[in-house]
Scaffold this active site. Structure first.
Site, PDB file in Angstrom:
ATOM      1  N   HIS A   1     -17.447   0.016  -1.577  1.00  0.00           N
ATOM      2  CA  HIS A   1     -16.999   0.632  -2.876  1.00  0.00           C
ATOM      3  C   HIS A   1     -17.228  -0.515  -3.890  1.00  0.00           C
ATOM      4  CE1 HIS A   1     -14.815   3.470  -0.933  1.00  0.00           C
ATOM      5  NE2 HIS A   1     -13.667   3.061  -0.274  1.00  0.00           N
TER       6      HIS A   1
ATOM      7  N   GLU B   1      -9.640   5.833   6.738  1.00  0.00           N
ATOM      8  CA  GLU B   1     -10.610   4.824   6.302  1.00  0.00           C
ATOM      9  C   GLU B   1     -10.403   3.653   7.292  1.00  0.00           C
ATOM     10  OE1 GLU B   1      -9.866   3.368   2.087  1.00  0.00           O
ATOM     11  OE2 GLU B   1     -12.141   2.606   2.060  1.00  0.00           O
TER      12      GLU B   1
ATOM     13  N   HIS C   1      -3.005   2.200   2.385  1.00  0.00           N
ATOM     14  CA  HIS C   1      -2.878   2.949   1.091  1.00  0.00           C
ATOM     15  C   HIS C   1      -3.356   4.476   1.675  1.00  0.00           C
ATOM     16  CE1 HIS C   1      -7.345   1.679   1.034  1.00  0.00           C
ATOM     17  NE2 HIS C   1      -7.380   2.949   0.637  1.00  0.00           N
TER      18      HIS C   1
ATOM     19  N   TYR D   1     -15.361   5.597   6.170  1.00  0.00           N
ATOM     20  CA  TYR D   1     -14.713   6.807   6.323  1.00  0.00           C
ATOM     21  C   TYR D   1     -15.140   7.544   7.581  1.00  0.00           C
ATOM     22  CZ  TYR D   1     -13.325   5.804   1.483  1.00  0.00           C
ATOM     23  OH  TYR D   1     -12.884   5.466   0.277  1.00  0.00           O
TER      24      TYR D   1
ATOM     25  N   HIS E   1      -7.891  10.586   1.960  1.00  0.00           N
ATOM     26  CA  HIS E   1      -7.880   9.845   3.370  1.00  0.00           C
ATOM     27  C   HIS E   1      -6.512   8.909   3.337  1.00  0.00           C
ATOM     28  CE1 HIS E   1      -9.819   6.735   0.332  1.00  0.00           C
ATOM     29  NE2 HIS E   1      -8.935   6.041   0.743  1.00  0.00           N
TER      30      HIS E   1
ATOM     31  N   HIS F   1      -5.244  -1.703  -4.696  1.00  0.00           N
ATOM     32  CA  HIS F   1      -4.459  -0.554  -4.616  1.00  0.00           C
ATOM     33  C   HIS F   1      -3.537  -0.179  -3.748  1.00  0.00           C
ATOM     34  CE1 HIS F   1      -7.798   0.462  -2.100  1.00  0.00           C
ATOM     35  NE2 HIS F   1      -7.569   1.861  -2.366  1.00  0.00           N
TER      36      HIS F   1
HETATM   37  C1  M3P Z   1     -11.207   3.903  -1.769  1.00  0.00           C
HETATM   38  C2  M3P Z   1     -10.809   2.448  -1.719  1.00  0.00           C
HETATM   39  C3  M3P Z   1     -13.059   7.426  -4.599  1.00  0.00           C
HETATM   40  C4  M3P Z   1     -12.910   6.002  -4.324  1.00  0.00           C
HETATM   41  C5  M3P Z   1     -12.229   5.631  -3.215  1.00  0.00           C
HETATM   42  C6  M3P Z   1     -11.981   4.310  -2.887  1.00  0.00           C
HETATM   43  C7  M3P Z   1     -12.586   8.456  -3.631  1.00  0.00           C
HETATM   44  O1  M3P Z   1     -10.756   4.787  -0.827  1.00  0.00           O
HETATM   45  O2  M3P Z   1     -10.081   2.145  -0.606  1.00  0.00           O
HETATM   46  O3  M3P Z   1     -10.883   1.373  -2.340  1.00  0.00           O
HETATM   47  O4  M3P Z   1     -13.418   7.397  -5.677  1.00  0.00           O
HETATM   48 FE    FE Z   2      -9.442   3.882   0.294  1.00  0.00          FE
END
Ligand code: M3P
Ligand code: FE
Length: 308
Positions: free
Chosen positions: A247, A266, A153, A256, A215, A200
């Site tokens: 996360h 990532e 993604h 990251y 990213h 996602h």
């Molecule tokens: C991810 C993910 C932000 C969250 C990022 C989450 C920037 O990158 O892959 O779940 O809020």
């Molecule tokens: Fe991500």
């Protein structure tokens, strides 16, 4: 399988400041396979377990960042239907001829409300994953570096989050999986959407400047692989932004880091699987730290502000 419409994010073209440095980085450290070079000087890569000819394309330029992100549609008729729907939504489209990217059929491209160039395509040459389609072994031995299984993604930064939510959900068939709200308790700060059972396939964060990349993400198969990726990054003096950590959003276990041109990437594993009847998850402003970094429960300023 009942999947129709848009299948997945299939290719991303990134700008790097020094092409050969970028090639060594993505080939030897990230561990993607180089699959070709074209007359424009672009270099093509795929992750080892992807079957399509390419998922990452590098172009040398004076500034890092993203040129475009392409989504694979089920077939040519689906691509045509989606193109008409995008036009009916009020966004003009153009076509790139088959072969303009190596191994890739005709592409429909358009600029979305956050200022990013998005493409749809239906055909990409199947070059296999190094194993046979008959009685395959589970992995290939000749991988280098971190060796993710696939490009997964992108997280894009830009201004009109309401516009992209409408476009992706009403026109392109995506669903919202998670949302982070701003301090006012109403406005969306971050939006996570899928076109597949993944947590996602694309995400956006509100940001004043259009067309920015936060990213590009690559999938690993286990937490142990994530830890090993951090070791490989350190061995190669790669600049790590944060991690290994988890996360709250999507529940992925992640690192990251920055490529040699400053593009953030990532490497992660996990995240839950979804069905179309899942309700979206909402994160409120007071818990935004835990949403993004579940263990620290606080944001790192660089993570929110540095984009290419
Ligand atoms: C991810 C993910 C932000 C969250 C990022 C989450 C920037 O990158 O892959 O779940 O809020
Ligand atoms: Fe991500």
């Amino acid at each position: 399988m009942a999947m129709t419409g848009v299948l997945r994010p299939g290719h991303v073209q990134l700008r790097v400041l020094d092409l050969e440095e970028g090639v060594s980085f993505y080939r030897d450290v990230v561990g993607l396979k180089e699959t070709g070079r074209d007359a424009q000087g672009r270099v093509y890569f795929k992750a080892w377990d992807e079957r399509d000819h390419n998922s990452l394309v590098l172009r040398e330029a004076d500034e890092a960042g993203i040129d475009f992100l392409g989504f694979k549609a089920l077939d040519a008729a689906t691509m045509d239907q989606l193109e008409s729907a995008v036009q009916a939504f009020g966004i003009s489209t153009t076509r790139m001829p088959a072969g303009e990217m190596l191994g890739t059929g005709e592409r429909v491209r358009f600029t979305i409300p956050t200022g990013h160039l998005i493409e749809l395509y239906a055909e990409k040459q199947d070059v296999g994953n190094g194993q046979s389609y008959v009685n395959p072994d589970p992995w290939v031995p000749d991988v280098k570096g971190i060796a993710p299984v696939r490009f997964d993604h992108c997280l894009l930064y830009g201004p009109d989050i309401e516009g992209v939510e409408k476009l992706f959900t009403e026109v392109l068939g995506f669903s919202v999986t998670e949302r982070v709200l701003m301090e006012d308790g109403e406005t969306t700060l971050a939006l996570f959407m899928n076109c597949s059972p993944k947590a996602h396939d694309i995400a956006f964060v509100r940001h004043p400047e259009p067309g920015k990349l936060h990213h590009v993400s690559f999938l690993l198969e286990s937490w142990e692989q994530v830890l090993r990726a951090a070791d490989i990054m350190s061995m190669n003096r790669v600049s790590i932004d944060i991690g290994p950590t988890r996360h709250g959003i999507t529940r992925g276990a992640t690192i990251y880091a920055f490529d040699c041109s400053g593009n953030r990437f990532e490497t992660f594993c996990g995240g839950y699987q979804t069905y179309p009847d899942n309700q979206p998850i909402t994160w409120t402003w007071d818990e935004v730290g835990a949403a993004i970094f579940y263990h620290d429960r606080k944001l790192n300023e660089r993570f929110l502000s540095v984009v290419t």
